[in-house]
Write a protein that holds these residues in place. Sequence first.
Motif, mmCIF file in Angstrom:
data_model
loop_
_atom_site.group_PDB
_atom_site.id
_atom_site.type_symbol
_atom_site.label_atom_id
_atom_site.label_comp_id
_atom_site.label_asym_id
_atom_site.label_seq_id
_atom_site.Cartn_x
_atom_site.Cartn_y
_atom_site.Cartn_z
ATOM 1 N N ILE A 123 0.996 -1.055 0.000
ATOM 2 C CA ILE A 123 0.125 -0.089 0.011
ATOM 3 C C ILE A 123 0.728 1.213 0.090
ATOM 4 N N ALA A 124 2.012 1.251 0.900
ATOM 5 C CA ALA A 124 2.860 2.308 0.972
ATOM 6 C C ALA A 124 3.535 2.596 -0.532
ATOM 7 N N ALA A 125 3.530 1.797 -1.137
ATOM 8 C CA ALA A 125 4.323 1.792 -2.504
ATOM 9 C C ALA A 125 3.537 2.054 -3.699
ATOM 10 N N ILE A 126 2.500 2.370 -3.497
ATOM 11 C CA ILE A 126 1.295 2.535 -4.669
ATOM 12 C C ILE A 126 1.748 3.672 -5.732
ATOM 13 N N GLY A 127 2.387 4.802 -4.944
ATOM 14 C CA GLY A 127 2.817 5.789 -5.662
ATOM 15 C C GLY A 127 4.016 5.672 -6.587
ATOM 16 N N LEU A 128 5.045 4.719 -6.023
ATOM 17 C CA LEU A 128 5.965 4.122 -6.595
ATOM 18 C C LEU A 128 5.782 3.506 -7.785
ATOM 19 N N TYR A 129 4.571 2.697 -7.871
ATOM 20 C CA TYR A 129 4.193 1.792 -9.013
ATOM 21 C C TYR A 129 3.776 3.099 -10.134
ATOM 22 N N THR A 163 -1.286 -6.981 -7.457
ATOM 23 C CA THR A 163 -2.797 -6.498 -7.284
ATOM 24 C C THR A 163 -2.688 -5.011 -7.585
ATOM 25 N N PHE A 164 -2.016 -4.389 -6.967
ATOM 26 C CA PHE A 164 -1.913 -2.778 -6.880
ATOM 27 C C PHE A 164 -1.217 -2.390 -8.357
ATOM 28 N N PRO A 165 -0.299 -2.945 -8.807
ATOM 29 C CA PRO A 165 0.321 -2.362 -10.201
ATOM 30 C C PRO A 165 -0.756 -2.516 -11.326
ATOM 31 N N LEU A 166 -1.298 -3.823 -11.248
ATOM 32 C CA LEU A 166 -2.337 -4.269 -12.142
ATOM 33 C C LEU A 166 -3.316 -3.475 -12.243
ATOM 34 N N LEU A 167 -3.853 -2.868 -11.163
ATOM 35 C CA LEU A 167 -5.217 -2.038 -10.828
ATOM 36 C C LEU A 167 -4.691 -0.507 -11.311
ATOM 37 N N LEU A 168 -3.381 -0.106 -11.247
ATOM 38 C CA LEU A 168 -2.899 0.999 -11.902
ATOM 39 C C LEU A 168 -3.045 1.287 -13.496
ATOM 40 N N GLU A 169 -2.685 0.058 -13.849
ATOM 41 C CA GLU A 169 -2.682 0.124 -15.398
ATOM 42 C C GLU A 169 -4.040 -0.359 -16.092
ATOM 43 N N SER A 218 10.775 -2.005 -8.151
ATOM 44 C CA SER A 218 11.066 -3.660 -8.360
ATOM 45 C C SER A 218 9.951 -4.319 -8.699
ATOM 46 N N THR A 219 8.706 -3.978 -7.633
ATOM 47 C CA THR A 219 7.429 -4.861 -7.809
ATOM 48 C C THR A 219 6.770 -4.544 -9.074
ATOM 49 N N ILE A 225 5.172 5.878 -10.419
ATOM 50 C CA ILE A 225 6.207 6.563 -11.042
ATOM 51 C C ILE A 225 7.094 5.727 -12.121
ATOM 52 N N SER A 226 6.886 4.471 -11.628
ATOM 53 C CA SER A 226 7.739 3.578 -12.730
ATOM 54 C C SER A 226 6.972 3.313 -14.043
ATOM 55 N N ARG A 227 5.482 3.256 -13.678
ATOM 56 C CA ARG A 227 4.539 3.141 -14.882
ATOM 57 C C ARG A 227 4.990 4.566 -15.898
ATOM 58 N N ARG A 228 4.966 5.685 -15.306
ATOM 59 C CA ARG A 228 5.295 6.801 -16.004
ATOM 60 C C ARG A 228 6.613 6.831 -16.760
ATOM 61 N N ARG A 229 7.569 6.343 -16.038
ATOM 62 C CA ARG A 229 9.000 6.305 -16.673
ATOM 63 C C ARG A 229 9.086 5.352 -17.677
ATOM 64 N N GLU A 230 8.240 4.174 -17.592
ATOM 65 C CA GLU A 230 7.907 3.295 -18.912
ATOM 66 C C GLU A 230 7.556 3.854 -19.981
ATOM 67 N N LEU A 231 6.751 4.911 -19.945
ATOM 68 C CA LEU A 231 5.819 5.479 -20.772
ATOM 69 C C LEU A 231 6.448 6.687 -21.354
ATOM 70 N N GLY A 232 7.638 7.326 -20.730
ATOM 71 C CA GLY A 232 8.496 8.281 -21.207
ATOM 72 C C GLY A 232 7.758 9.571 -20.791
ATOM 73 N N LEU A 233 6.960 9.508 -19.651
ATOM 74 C CA LEU A 233 6.445 10.735 -18.982
ATOM 75 C C LEU A 233 7.113 11.259 -17.972
ATOM 76 N N ASP A 234 6.712 12.388 -17.648
ATOM 77 C CA ASP A 234 7.721 13.170 -16.365
ATOM 78 C C ASP A 234 7.304 12.124 -15.304
ATOM 79 N N THR A 235 8.457 12.044 -14.440
ATOM 80 C CA THR A 235 8.611 11.192 -13.051
ATOM 81 C C THR A 235 8.750 11.648 -12.120
ATOM 82 N N SER A 236 8.414 13.372 -11.929
ATOM 83 C CA SER A 236 8.416 14.141 -10.642
ATOM 84 C C SER A 236 7.752 13.337 -9.507
ATOM 85 N N TRP A 237 8.277 13.542 -8.248
ATOM 86 C CA TRP A 237 7.561 12.843 -7.364
ATOM 87 C C TRP A 237 6.123 13.195 -6.954
#
Length: 267
Positions: free
Chosen positions: A85-91, A192-198, A253-254, A93-105
Amino acid sequence: MGTLHVVSNAEGTMVYPEVRQIGILEVLDALRLGLKDFQEKPSHYVFLCIMYPIAGVVLMVWSAGANLLPLMFPLASGFAILGPIAAIGLYEISRRRELGLDTSWVHALEVRRSPAMFSIIASASVLFALFIIWLLVAQKLYVSYFGAEPPATLSVFVHNVLYTTNGWRMMLWGNLAGLCFAVAALAVSVVTFPLLLERDVGAFPAILASIRALIRNPIPVLFWGLIVAVLLVIGSIPIFAGLAVVLPVLGHSTWHLYRKLIGPPAL
Protein backbone atom coordinates in the motif's frame (compact mmCIF):
# COMPACT_ATOMS: atom_id res chain seq x y z
CA MET A 1 -12.43 10.38 -10.81
CA GLY A 2 -13.14 6.72 -10.20
CA THR A 3 -16.56 5.28 -10.76
CA LEU A 4 -18.20 3.32 -7.96
CA HIS A 5 -17.25 -0.23 -8.91
CA VAL A 6 -15.10 -2.67 -6.98
CA VAL A 7 -15.66 -6.33 -7.78
CA SER A 8 -15.53 -5.99 -11.58
CA ASN A 9 -14.44 -3.36 -14.09
CA ALA A 10 -16.42 -0.24 -15.04
CA GLU A 11 -18.45 -2.24 -17.59
CA GLY A 12 -19.44 -4.79 -14.96
CA THR A 13 -17.51 -7.62 -16.60
CA MET A 14 -14.78 -9.88 -15.22
CA VAL A 15 -11.50 -9.74 -17.13
CA TYR A 16 -8.87 -12.24 -16.00
CA PRO A 17 -5.34 -11.24 -17.10
CA GLU A 18 -2.88 -13.78 -18.44
CA VAL A 19 -0.40 -15.01 -15.81
CA ARG A 20 3.03 -15.86 -17.18
CA GLN A 21 5.54 -18.39 -15.90
CA ILE A 22 8.88 -16.89 -14.85
CA GLY A 23 12.09 -17.99 -13.18
CA ILE A 24 14.49 -16.78 -10.50
CA LEU A 25 16.50 -14.80 -13.07
CA GLU A 26 13.44 -12.71 -13.94
CA VAL A 27 12.98 -11.89 -10.25
CA LEU A 28 16.58 -10.73 -9.98
CA ASP A 29 16.19 -8.71 -13.17
CA ALA A 30 13.10 -7.00 -11.73
CA LEU A 31 15.18 -6.04 -8.68
CA ARG A 32 17.91 -4.68 -10.98
CA LEU A 33 15.40 -2.60 -12.94
CA GLY A 34 13.86 -1.31 -9.71
CA LEU A 35 17.27 -0.16 -8.51
CA LYS A 36 17.78 1.55 -11.87
CA ASP A 37 14.47 3.42 -11.47
CA PHE A 38 15.52 4.51 -7.99
CA GLN A 39 18.90 5.74 -9.19
CA GLU A 40 17.26 8.07 -11.70
CA LYS A 41 16.02 10.48 -9.01
CA PRO A 42 16.75 8.97 -5.59
CA SER A 43 16.25 12.19 -3.63
CA HIS A 44 12.64 12.40 -4.78
CA TYR A 45 11.93 8.84 -3.77
CA VAL A 46 13.63 9.12 -0.39
CA PHE A 47 11.44 12.16 0.31
CA LEU A 48 8.38 10.28 -0.89
CA CYS A 49 9.03 7.37 1.52
CA ILE A 50 10.44 9.24 4.51
CA MET A 51 7.06 9.19 6.24
CA TYR A 52 7.13 5.39 6.37
CA PRO A 53 10.16 5.09 8.67
CA ILE A 54 8.86 8.02 10.72
CA ALA A 55 5.55 6.20 11.15
CA GLY A 56 7.46 3.10 12.25
CA VAL A 57 9.34 4.99 14.96
CA VAL A 58 6.15 6.69 16.15
CA LEU A 59 4.33 3.36 16.42
CA MET A 60 7.20 1.77 18.32
CA VAL A 61 7.39 4.66 20.79
CA TRP A 62 3.63 4.64 21.19
CA SER A 63 3.51 0.91 21.87
CA ALA A 64 6.27 1.19 24.47
CA GLY A 65 4.66 4.16 26.22
CA ALA A 66 1.18 2.64 26.21
CA ASN A 67 2.18 -0.63 27.91
CA LEU A 68 1.88 -2.42 24.59
CA LEU A 69 5.41 -3.82 24.58
CA PRO A 70 4.20 -7.28 23.45
CA LEU A 71 3.03 -5.65 20.19
CA MET A 72 6.32 -3.92 19.36
CA PHE A 73 7.66 -6.78 17.23
CA PRO A 74 4.28 -7.60 15.60
CA LEU A 75 3.90 -3.92 14.68
CA ALA A 76 7.37 -3.77 13.16
CA SER A 77 7.10 -7.06 11.28
CA GLY A 78 3.53 -6.25 10.22
CA PHE A 79 4.86 -3.42 8.06
CA ALA A 80 5.68 -6.07 5.47
CA ILE A 81 1.93 -6.66 5.11
CA LEU A 82 1.19 -2.99 4.50
CA GLY A 83 4.24 -2.35 2.32
CA PRO A 84 2.41 -2.76 -1.02
CA ILE A 85 0.00 0.00 0.00
CA ALA A 86 2.82 2.37 0.92
CA ALA A 87 4.46 1.75 -2.48
CA ILE A 88 1.44 2.53 -4.69
CA GLY A 89 2.81 5.94 -5.61
CA LEU A 90 6.10 4.35 -6.62
CA TYR A 91 4.31 1.96 -8.97
CA GLU A 92 2.80 5.01 -10.65
CA ILE A 93 6.22 6.64 -11.06
CA SER A 94 7.64 3.46 -12.62
CA ARG A 95 4.63 3.27 -14.94
CA ARG A 96 5.20 6.86 -16.06
CA ARG A 97 8.94 6.28 -16.55
CA GLU A 98 8.10 3.28 -18.73
CA LEU A 99 5.85 5.48 -20.90
CA GLY A 100 8.46 8.23 -21.16
CA LEU A 101 6.37 10.67 -19.08
CA ASP A 102 7.52 13.10 -16.40
CA THR A 103 8.56 11.20 -13.24
CA SER A 104 8.56 14.01 -10.68
CA TRP A 105 7.52 12.76 -7.24
CA VAL A 106 4.34 14.87 -7.31
CA HIS A 107 2.91 12.46 -9.88
CA ALA A 108 2.79 9.77 -7.21
CA LEU A 109 -0.18 11.67 -5.78
CA GLU A 110 -2.11 11.26 -9.03
CA VAL A 111 -3.02 7.73 -7.95
CA ARG A 112 -6.04 9.29 -6.25
CA ARG A 113 -7.44 10.09 -9.71
CA SER A 114 -7.22 6.51 -10.94
CA PRO A 115 -10.49 5.12 -12.34
CA ALA A 116 -9.78 2.01 -10.26
CA MET A 117 -9.51 3.98 -7.00
CA PHE A 118 -12.37 2.15 -5.29
CA SER A 119 -10.87 -1.20 -6.28
CA ILE A 120 -7.50 -0.07 -4.93
CA ILE A 121 -9.14 0.92 -1.64
CA ALA A 122 -10.95 -2.42 -1.45
CA SER A 123 -7.71 -4.33 -2.08
CA ALA A 124 -5.90 -2.22 0.51
CA SER A 125 -8.66 -3.03 2.99
CA VAL A 126 -7.82 -6.73 2.61
CA LEU A 127 -4.23 -6.04 3.64
CA PHE A 128 -5.33 -3.83 6.52
CA ALA A 129 -7.61 -6.64 7.71
CA LEU A 130 -4.69 -9.10 7.57
CA PHE A 131 -2.57 -6.63 9.55
CA ILE A 132 -5.19 -6.23 12.28
CA ILE A 133 -5.78 -9.99 12.51
CA TRP A 134 -2.01 -10.52 12.79
CA LEU A 135 -1.84 -8.08 15.72
CA LEU A 136 -4.76 -9.83 17.42
CA VAL A 137 -3.15 -13.25 16.95
CA ALA A 138 0.17 -11.96 18.29
CA GLN A 139 -1.52 -10.43 21.34
CA LYS A 140 -3.48 -13.63 21.99
CA LEU A 141 -0.30 -15.66 21.71
CA TYR A 142 1.49 -13.47 24.26
CA VAL A 143 -1.42 -13.63 26.69
CA SER A 144 -1.55 -17.43 26.41
CA TYR A 145 2.06 -17.69 27.63
CA PHE A 146 2.46 -14.69 29.97
CA GLY A 147 -1.05 -13.63 30.94
CA ALA A 148 -2.97 -10.44 30.30
CA GLU A 149 -0.88 -8.28 32.65
CA PRO A 150 1.58 -6.18 30.59
CA PRO A 151 5.29 -6.38 31.50
CA ALA A 152 6.39 -3.82 34.06
CA THR A 153 9.44 -2.65 32.12
CA LEU A 154 11.21 -3.23 28.84
CA SER A 155 13.96 -5.24 30.58
CA VAL A 156 11.38 -7.55 32.12
CA PHE A 157 9.75 -8.06 28.74
CA VAL A 158 13.08 -8.84 27.06
CA HIS A 159 13.99 -11.29 29.82
CA ASN A 160 10.63 -13.07 29.57
CA VAL A 161 10.91 -13.44 25.81
CA LEU A 162 14.59 -14.36 25.45
CA TYR A 163 15.41 -16.24 28.65
CA THR A 164 12.35 -18.32 29.50
CA THR A 165 10.91 -21.49 28.01
CA ASN A 166 7.56 -19.80 27.45
CA GLY A 167 9.34 -17.00 25.61
CA TRP A 168 11.05 -19.45 23.23
CA ARG A 169 7.78 -21.23 22.59
CA MET A 170 6.01 -17.95 21.94
CA MET A 171 8.71 -16.89 19.47
CA LEU A 172 8.48 -20.23 17.67
CA TRP A 173 4.72 -20.16 17.22
CA GLY A 174 4.71 -16.40 16.64
CA ASN A 175 7.24 -16.66 13.82
CA LEU A 176 5.30 -19.51 12.24
CA ALA A 177 2.08 -17.48 12.44
CA GLY A 178 3.89 -14.44 11.03
CA LEU A 179 5.18 -16.52 8.13
CA CYS A 180 1.62 -17.61 7.30
CA PHE A 181 0.39 -14.02 7.35
CA ALA A 182 3.33 -12.88 5.21
CA VAL A 183 2.63 -15.53 2.58
CA ALA A 184 -1.06 -14.63 2.60
CA ALA A 185 -0.23 -10.93 2.12
CA LEU A 186 2.19 -11.81 -0.68
CA ALA A 187 -0.43 -13.95 -2.39
CA VAL A 188 -3.08 -11.23 -2.46
CA SER A 189 -0.81 -8.29 -3.31
CA VAL A 190 2.21 -9.30 -5.41
CA VAL A 191 0.67 -7.86 -8.61
CA THR A 192 -2.69 -6.50 -7.40
CA PHE A 193 -1.91 -2.79 -7.09
CA PRO A 194 0.29 -2.43 -10.19
CA LEU A 195 -2.39 -4.24 -12.19
CA LEU A 196 -5.14 -1.94 -10.93
CA LEU A 197 -3.04 1.14 -11.73
CA GLU A 198 -2.62 0.04 -15.33
CA ARG A 199 -5.97 -1.66 -15.95
CA ASP A 200 -9.26 -1.12 -14.19
CA VAL A 201 -10.13 -4.80 -13.97
CA GLY A 202 -11.74 -4.68 -10.51
CA ALA A 203 -10.48 -5.80 -7.12
CA PHE A 204 -11.56 -9.44 -7.37
CA PRO A 205 -9.85 -10.23 -10.72
CA ALA A 206 -6.72 -8.31 -9.58
CA ILE A 207 -6.41 -10.24 -6.31
CA LEU A 208 -7.19 -13.49 -8.12
CA ALA A 209 -4.45 -12.73 -10.66
CA SER A 210 -2.02 -12.22 -7.78
CA ILE A 211 -2.95 -15.56 -6.22
CA ARG A 212 -2.67 -17.28 -9.62
CA ALA A 213 0.80 -15.75 -10.05
CA LEU A 214 1.91 -17.38 -6.80
CA ILE A 215 0.33 -20.72 -7.68
CA ARG A 216 1.94 -20.81 -11.13
CA ASN A 217 5.31 -19.48 -9.93
CA PRO A 218 5.65 -20.65 -6.31
CA ILE A 219 9.45 -20.66 -6.13
CA PRO A 220 10.08 -17.31 -7.92
CA VAL A 221 7.30 -15.48 -6.05
CA LEU A 222 8.32 -16.91 -2.67
CA PHE A 223 11.91 -16.01 -3.51
CA TRP A 224 10.70 -12.47 -4.14
CA GLY A 225 8.95 -12.54 -0.77
CA LEU A 226 12.23 -13.62 0.86
CA ILE A 227 14.06 -10.72 -0.83
CA VAL A 228 11.41 -8.30 0.46
CA ALA A 229 11.64 -9.69 4.00
CA VAL A 230 15.45 -9.55 4.10
CA LEU A 231 15.61 -6.01 2.70
CA LEU A 232 12.91 -4.80 5.11
CA VAL A 233 14.88 -6.20 8.04
CA ILE A 234 18.06 -4.52 6.79
CA GLY A 235 16.15 -1.28 6.20
CA SER A 236 14.73 -1.36 9.71
CA ILE A 237 18.21 -1.17 11.25
CA PRO A 238 18.62 1.26 12.82
CA ILE A 239 15.17 2.61 13.78
CA PHE A 240 13.65 2.09 10.33
CA ALA A 241 15.89 4.73 8.71
CA GLY A 242 16.99 2.45 5.88
CA LEU A 243 13.40 1.98 4.75
CA ALA A 244 13.62 5.40 3.09
CA VAL A 245 15.86 3.72 0.51
CA VAL A 246 14.66 0.11 0.67
CA LEU A 247 11.00 0.95 0.08
CA PRO A 248 11.51 2.87 -3.18
CA VAL A 249 13.73 0.13 -4.60
CA LEU A 250 11.20 -2.57 -3.66
CA GLY A 251 8.31 -0.48 -4.97
CA HIS A 252 9.89 0.03 -8.38
CA SER A 253 11.03 -3.60 -8.50
CA THR A 254 7.48 -4.75 -7.81
CA TRP A 255 6.30 -2.86 -10.90
CA HIS A 256 8.87 -4.65 -13.06
CA LEU A 257 8.01 -7.99 -11.46
CA TYR A 258 4.37 -7.30 -12.35
CA ARG A 259 5.43 -6.68 -15.95
CA LYS A 260 7.09 -10.10 -16.05
CA LEU A 261 4.25 -11.98 -14.33
CA ILE A 262 1.22 -10.52 -16.12
CA GLY A 263 0.75 -10.58 -19.88
CA PRO A 264 -0.41 -7.55 -21.89
CA PRO A 265 -4.13 -6.79 -22.11
CA ALA A 266 -6.06 -8.67 -24.76
CA LEU A 267 -7.01 -6.69 -27.84
